[in-house]
Every structure is written in C-alpha cells, then in structure tokens.
Scaffold this motif. Sequence first.
Motif, PDB file in Angstrom:
ATOM      1  N   SER A 119       2.431  -1.626  12.546  1.00 13.84           N
ATOM      2  CA  SER A 119       2.079  -0.210  12.400  1.00 13.84           C
ATOM      3  C   SER A 119       2.748   0.460  11.201  1.00 13.84           C
ATOM      4  O   SER A 119       2.609   1.668  11.028  1.00 13.84           O
ATOM      5  CB  SER A 119       2.468   0.546  13.681  1.00 13.84           C
ATOM      6  N   THR A 120       3.486  -0.288  10.392  1.00 16.97           N
ATOM      7  CA  THR A 120       4.163   0.318   9.249  1.00 16.97           C
ATOM      8  C   THR A 120       3.744  -0.339   7.941  1.00 16.97           C
ATOM      9  O   THR A 120       3.206  -1.448   7.929  1.00 16.97           O
ATOM     10  CB  THR A 120       5.695   0.220   9.393  1.00 16.97           C
ATOM     11  N   TYR A 121       4.026   0.376   6.840  1.00 18.08           N
ATOM     12  CA  TYR A 121       3.691  -0.187   5.533  1.00 18.08           C
ATOM     13  C   TYR A 121       4.648   0.353   4.476  1.00 18.08           C
ATOM     14  O   TYR A 121       5.283   1.404   4.651  1.00 18.08           O
ATOM     15  CB  TYR A 121       2.240   0.149   5.154  1.00 18.08           C
ATOM     16  N   PHE A 122       4.776  -0.396   3.379  1.00 22.38           N
ATOM     17  CA  PHE A 122       5.498   0.086   2.210  1.00 22.38           C
ATOM     18  C   PHE A 122       4.547   0.945   1.382  1.00 22.38           C
ATOM     19  O   PHE A 122       3.386   0.576   1.179  1.00 22.38           O
ATOM     20  CB  PHE A 122       5.969  -1.073   1.327  1.00 22.38           C
ATOM     21  N   GLU A 123       5.032   2.067   0.899  1.00 24.99           N
ATOM     22  CA  GLU A 123       4.277   2.875  -0.048  1.00 24.99           C
ATOM     23  C   GLU A 123       5.096   2.998  -1.332  1.00 24.99           C
ATOM     24  O   GLU A 123       6.212   3.520  -1.313  1.00 24.99           O
ATOM     25  CB  GLU A 123       3.980   4.264   0.504  1.00 24.99           C
ATOM     26  N   ILE A 124       4.543   2.517  -2.429  1.00 25.91           N
ATOM     27  CA  ILE A 124       5.191   2.626  -3.731  1.00 25.91           C
ATOM     28  C   ILE A 124       4.681   3.916  -4.363  1.00 25.91           C
ATOM     29  O   ILE A 124       3.522   4.014  -4.735  1.00 25.91           O
ATOM     30  CB  ILE A 124       4.876   1.404  -4.603  1.00 25.91           C
ATOM     31  N   THR A 125       5.553   4.908  -4.462  1.00 27.29           N
ATOM     32  CA  THR A 125       5.115   6.254  -4.825  1.00 27.29           C
ATOM     33  C   THR A 125       5.200   6.519  -6.323  1.00 27.29           C
ATOM     34  O   THR A 125       5.878   5.811  -7.069  1.00 27.29           O
ATOM     35  CB  THR A 125       5.968   7.306  -4.101  1.00 27.29           C
ATOM     36  N   THR A 126       4.550   7.584  -6.724  1.00 23.59           N
ATOM     37  CA  THR A 126       4.580   7.985  -8.133  1.00 23.59           C
ATOM     38  C   THR A 126       5.935   8.583  -8.522  1.00 23.59           C
ATOM     39  O   THR A 126       6.232   8.739  -9.695  1.00 23.59           O
ATOM     40  CB  THR A 126       3.488   9.025  -8.420  1.00 23.59           C
ATOM     41  N   SER A 127       6.751   8.910  -7.520  1.00 24.90           N
ATOM     42  CA  SER A 127       8.082   9.463  -7.797  1.00 24.90           C
ATOM     43  C   SER A 127       9.120   8.357  -7.938  1.00 24.90           C
ATOM     44  O   SER A 127      10.318   8.617  -7.876  1.00 24.90           O
ATOM     45  CB  SER A 127       8.499  10.420  -6.676  1.00 24.90           C
ATOM     46  N   ASN A 128       8.645   7.125  -8.107  1.00 27.12           N
ATOM     47  CA  ASN A 128       9.531   5.987  -8.328  1.00 27.12           C
ATOM     48  C   ASN A 128      10.426   5.671  -7.135  1.00 27.12           C
ATOM     49  O   ASN A 128      11.591   5.320  -7.283  1.00 27.12           O
ATOM     50  CB  ASN A 128      10.396   6.187  -9.579  1.00 27.12           C
ATOM     51  N   THR A 129       9.879   5.832  -5.927  1.00 19.04           N
ATOM     52  CA  THR A 129      10.576   5.386  -4.727  1.00 19.04           C
ATOM     53  C   THR A 129       9.625   4.525  -3.907  1.00 19.04           C
ATOM     54  O   THR A 129       8.402   4.646  -4.016  1.00 19.04           O
ATOM     55  CB  THR A 129      11.055   6.572  -3.872  1.00 19.04           C
ATOM     56  N   THR A 130      10.187   3.659  -3.091  1.00 17.44           N
ATOM     57  CA  THR A 130       9.391   2.841  -2.185  1.00 17.44           C
ATOM     58  C   THR A 130       9.767   3.226  -0.761  1.00 17.44           C
ATOM     59  O   THR A 130      10.922   3.071  -0.350  1.00 17.44           O
ATOM     60  CB  THR A 130       9.648   1.350  -2.417  1.00 17.44           C
ATOM     61  N   LEU A 131       8.803   3.730  -0.013  1.00 22.95           N
ATOM     62  CA  LEU A 131       9.034   4.241   1.327  1.00 22.95           C
ATOM     63  C   LEU A 131       8.460   3.298   2.376  1.00 22.95           C
ATOM     64  O   LEU A 131       7.515   2.560   2.112  1.00 22.95           O
ATOM     65  CB  LEU A 131       8.383   5.619   1.489  1.00 22.95           C
ATOM     66  N   VAL A 132       9.028   3.371   3.583  1.00 22.42           N
ATOM     67  CA  VAL A 132       8.422   2.738   4.746  1.00 22.42           C
ATOM     68  C   VAL A 132       7.770   3.857   5.550  1.00 22.42           C
ATOM     69  O   VAL A 132       8.437   4.823   5.923  1.00 22.42           O
ATOM     70  CB  VAL A 132       9.470   2.015   5.617  1.00 22.42           C
ATOM     71  N   LYS A 133       6.451   3.741   5.800  1.00 20.94           N
ATOM     72  CA  LYS A 133       5.737   4.816   6.472  1.00 20.94           C
ATOM     73  C   LYS A 133       4.963   4.277   7.668  1.00 20.94           C
ATOM     74  O   LYS A 133       4.593   3.106   7.723  1.00 20.94           O
ATOM     75  CB  LYS A 133       4.785   5.516   5.494  1.00 20.94           C
TER      76      LYS A 133
END
Length: 221
Positions: free
Chosen positions: A96-110
């Motif tokens: 149910s989770t995924y990595f999101e590589i954002t435009t703000s140069n962070t990688t989140l778990v969402k």
Amino acid sequence: MAMARVAAAVLGLAVLLPTAAFPCGALHLQRPDNTMASKLLGTWLYVAGAAQFPQHLLEMLLIDHGHLHVEPHAGEQQLLITQRVAVGDQCLTNNSTYFEITTSNTTLVKHAKTQQTMGTLMNLRSDDVLLIQYQLQRERTYLGLYLYARNLSASTAHREEFEHHAKCLGLSKEEIVYAPWKTELCQVKEIEEENNPCTEPAAAVTASPPPGTHQPESTGS
C-alpha cells in the motif's frame, strides 16, 4: 490468535507526518538525481530499526526478518513498494505504499490510497543502503528510523552511520533493534516471481519494513 493480533499490530498503519528539521548538521535528506529511480529498484533487506514509540519498539523486537521490493509504478516519479515481514510463524505482506521522487529534490514514502506522507529517504554515503525516517503523531511526535541494505553484510561503517543518524534524532541505543534473521519464512524469490512472472527466481533472502498495513499469508518452506 494472540500472535496473529500482535502480528497485525506490528504493521498497523499510523498517521505519519513529513520530516522536520533537527539540530544535527550531518543529517540530510537524500537529494535525488536522474538515476535515483533506477537505484531504488529491486530488493532491499531489513537490517535494523529504531523507534521512540514504545509499541513500535516492542513490535521490532518481534520481527525476525523481512524485505521490501521496489518496482516501477507510475513513471520514474513513483515506485511501488511491496513489503514482507516475518513475525512468529507468519509472513505478512503489504503493497500500500510507494516512493515518490519529488520536484523539490526529496524522496518520500507515501500511502497509495490516502497520498499521506509517511516517511522521507535520508542520505547515506552508499547506494547499497537505504535509510528511511518516519514520524508518528500521538500525544507527541515519535520518531522512527529504518535501515535497509542490498545484502546482509552491511558494513560496520554503515551500521555506525545508522546509529549516528539515530543519535542525531534523539534515539538512544536502547531504542535500536537489529533483525536477527534466524529463519527464512519470507523469501525474496517468491515476491520477485509474483512481480516478475517471466523472470527466473532469485536467491532466497529476506528483511523487514517499517509499520504498514499487512495481511497474513501462507508461505512454503
């Protein structure tokens, strides 16, 4: 039944908040580049966790081993995470989770359904290890930190770096738990066969994820 309830609690999803600033100069967010997505793909073995929340600390003590498998989801910006963790005689799974590589140069778990941020990928000096910081909001903010590696021979330097990050976040050595890996209940080759049915099975290895919504499954030996 009691063990099943405990196992379910181990990976119960909590409402987690984005990472905040902490007074430790060596602690940095992972700054993704054009190769970040490819670096994250594949299987990661759980090495250790650290947690302030007493229930999460107890849960980590019940985990023998586990792993997470990362694969493309929605282009290079989102990568699906499939997690397995062994608790008692059960192998529990969550996707149910995924990595999101954002435009703000962070990688989140969402979280895939709610889009809530659950954690942030932190910076380590090696591409062969992952460090994910979580925050849990209860009567106060509780921190969690989880270390993953490509194999179980994570170097002393990697472990020391993990412990340094934990200390920077105010986590004590008593709040750090290393996975014992005494069994092979959750096998990586099974998840890789499910996600890539046309590929040959990989070697049987395992490790453990941070808290998430998991459901029991029967596994072969």
